[in-house]
Design an enzyme around this catalytic site. Structure first.
Site, mmCIF file in Angstrom:
data_model
loop_
_atom_site.group_PDB
_atom_site.id
_atom_site.type_symbol
_atom_site.label_atom_id
_atom_site.label_comp_id
_atom_site.label_asym_id
_atom_site.label_seq_id
_atom_site.Cartn_x
_atom_site.Cartn_y
_atom_site.Cartn_z
ATOM 1 N N PHE A 125 -2.387 1.512 17.159
ATOM 2 C CA PHE A 125 -2.509 1.062 16.007
ATOM 3 C C PHE A 125 -1.508 0.078 15.639
ATOM 4 C CE2 PHE A 125 -2.195 1.131 11.344
ATOM 5 C CZ PHE A 125 -3.547 0.835 10.934
ATOM 6 N N ASP A 210 6.272 -2.015 18.735
ATOM 7 C CA ASP A 210 5.972 -1.578 17.674
ATOM 8 C C ASP A 210 6.467 -0.288 16.955
ATOM 9 O OD1 ASP A 210 4.836 -0.615 15.107
ATOM 10 O OD2 ASP A 210 2.741 -1.246 15.837
ATOM 11 N N LYS A 239 7.537 0.358 7.623
ATOM 12 C CA LYS A 239 7.360 1.917 6.769
ATOM 13 C C LYS A 239 8.664 2.124 5.925
ATOM 14 C CE LYS A 239 3.233 3.492 8.292
ATOM 15 N NZ LYS A 239 2.426 2.820 9.269
HETATM 16 C C1 LIG Z 1 1.498 1.533 9.760
HETATM 17 C C2 LIG Z 1 1.408 0.784 11.066
HETATM 18 C C3 LIG Z 1 1.232 -0.233 11.036
HETATM 19 C C4 LIG Z 1 0.683 -1.072 9.935
HETATM 20 O O1 LIG Z 1 1.414 -1.214 9.008
HETATM 21 P P1 LIG Z 1 0.901 -1.771 7.510
HETATM 22 O O2 LIG Z 1 1.950 -1.862 6.585
HETATM 23 O O3 LIG Z 1 -0.059 -0.639 7.014
HETATM 24 O O4 LIG Z 1 0.155 -2.986 7.663
HETATM 25 C C5 LIG Z 1 1.387 -0.994 12.275
HETATM 26 N N1 LIG Z 1 1.714 -0.274 13.425
HETATM 27 C C6 LIG Z 1 2.066 1.042 13.272
HETATM 28 C C7 LIG Z 1 2.556 1.789 14.464
HETATM 29 C C8 LIG Z 1 1.799 1.862 12.089
HETATM 30 O O5 LIG Z 1 2.203 3.083 11.860
#
Ligand SMILES: *Cc1c(COP(=O)(O)O)cnc(C)c1O
Length: 384
Positions: A125, A210, A239
């Site tokens: 994700f 990420d 986050k």
């Molecule tokens: C939450 C998340 C995203 C996306 O972040 P947003 O601020 O919602 O755009 C991308 N990668 C990972 C691993 C995430 O947990």
């Protein structure tokens, strides 16, 4: 009452009014223990005095001037981030997805027109904007929105052989989560990232990590990749970085970051003074309160407790304070719902996976209380 909101979220029927530390209070005054922390965002808990003061103080001074002008606070935050990321340079934006978009543009700028392919992992994700959605490895989220970006290949996660087969001299970058969060806290083998690093070096591709969910101390190190000794070329954070305010940052090795020229990328709100002040306060508080170490040590208390509750009916996994129980049946929503009823917030990341990402400030007593409630919940749900 008719809602005038777009129908994009399935929400629980509860509204919170205030919070303090790991506790939240709903509009009826009922108290909850927050074991999900606004989806791994509220690492310092709710209303942390230091973050509240930094936000209020900066808001009274200056909120926004745009990136037409220099901002001391951006330099200060970038310098702090460089000190924990082997000297990487920062581009500030406003969300995780935006940090991923910046990374995708940067590697294209760096690698040139003959190296355009990006390899990402099934189950990954990375966000909901079109570029981030393309690299996300979840067909159900992608199908309704095709066509997406060309040149993205998905390979099975934690499969070094598949990565080796997919890598070629047309690959600009490999993008991986060090632990797959939304997929249900999937922790790869210890040697997966080191092998990925080596394969990228051999093929001349960049490694993008990420760490939007895993970063800023959540797994017991500043970056989850620190557990493996791997240094990525590019890493995305978001986050937890600004204590609940919107922020994203794409960090890149100076050699790669140097591909961007003025005008190549921009964000109106990125690097805003209030977010910067909040993030600096967050990093200060994490250091002063020893919370990275705390996540490393106390996470095992949570994992031990969950194992005692679920026994053979679940696989419990995670690192630090990013933890999940994968049940042997589709009961995660029932568990989440019953826990909410009893005043404990957890998250059903998938139909089988209950995810916990509590504030790093959670105490042993709060952990034990949360576990006691989850134990009761599981006795009810598994007996039904
Ligand atoms: C939450 C998340 C995203 C996306 O972040 P947003 O601020 O919602 O755009 C991308 N990668 C990972 C691993 C995430 O947990």
């Amino acid at each position: 009452m008719t809602s005038h909101l777009m129908n994009t979220y399935k929400r629980w029927p509860v509204e919170f009014e205030s919070g303090r530390g790991c506790k939240l209070f709903d509009t009826g005054g009922k108290e909850y223990l927050d074991l999900i922390g606004g989806l791994a965002v509220m690492s310092l808990g709710h209303s942390h005095p230091k973050v509240v003061a930094a936000i209020a103080d900066q808001a009274q001074r200056l909120v926004h001037v745009s990136n037409l002008y220099s901002t001391r606070l951006q330099e200060d935050l970038a310098s702090r981030l460089a000190s924990i990321s082997s000297g990487k340079l920062s581009f500030f934006c406003n969300s995780g997805a935006e940090a991923i978009e910046c990374a995708l543009k940067l590697v294209r700028r760096w690698s040139g027109p003959d190296r355009r392919r990006v390899i990402a992992a099934a189950g990954a994700f990375h966000g909901r904007t079109l570029g981030a959605l393309t690299v996300t490895g979840q067909p159900s989220k992608q199908e309704p929105f095709r066509p997406l970006l060309p040149g993205v290949t998905h390979i099975p996660y934690d499969d070094a052989g598949a990565l080796e087969d997919a890598l070629d001299d047309d690959v600009a970058a490999v993008l991986l989560e060090p632990i797959q969060g939304e997929a249900g806290v999937v922790v790869p083998s210890d040697d997966y990232l080191p092998i990925a690093r080596k394969l990228c070096d051999e093929s001349g591709s960049l490694l993008i990590l990420d760490e939007i969910q895993t970063g800023v101390g959540r797994t017991g190190r500043w970056f989850a990749s620190d557990h493996t000794g791997v240094t990525p070329d590019v890493v995305c954070l978001a986050k937890a970085l600004a204590g609940g305010l919107p922020i994203g940052v794409c960090l890149a090795d100076p050699r790669v970051a140097g591909a961007f020229r003025p005008g190549d990328h921009a964000s109106t709100f990125g690097g805003g003074a209030v977010q910067m002040a909040a993030a600096l306060a967050v990093l200060d508080a994490i250091e002063e309160e020893g919370l990275v170490q705390r996540a490393a040590e106390a996470g095992t208390r949570l994992i031990r407790g969950l194992n005692a509750i679920f026994g053979p009916r679940a696989e419990v996994r995670g690192k630090g304070f990013l933890v999940a129980a994968e049940l042997d049946a589709d009961l995660a929503r029932d568990v989440t719902s019953a826990a909410l009823e009893k005043g404990v917030l957890v998250n059903d990341a998938t139909p089988r996976v209950v995810r916990l990402a509590p504030p790093l400030v959670i105490t042993d007593e709060e952990i034990d209380h949360g576990l006691a409630v989850l134990g009761e919940v599981w006795r009810e749900v598994s007996a039904a």
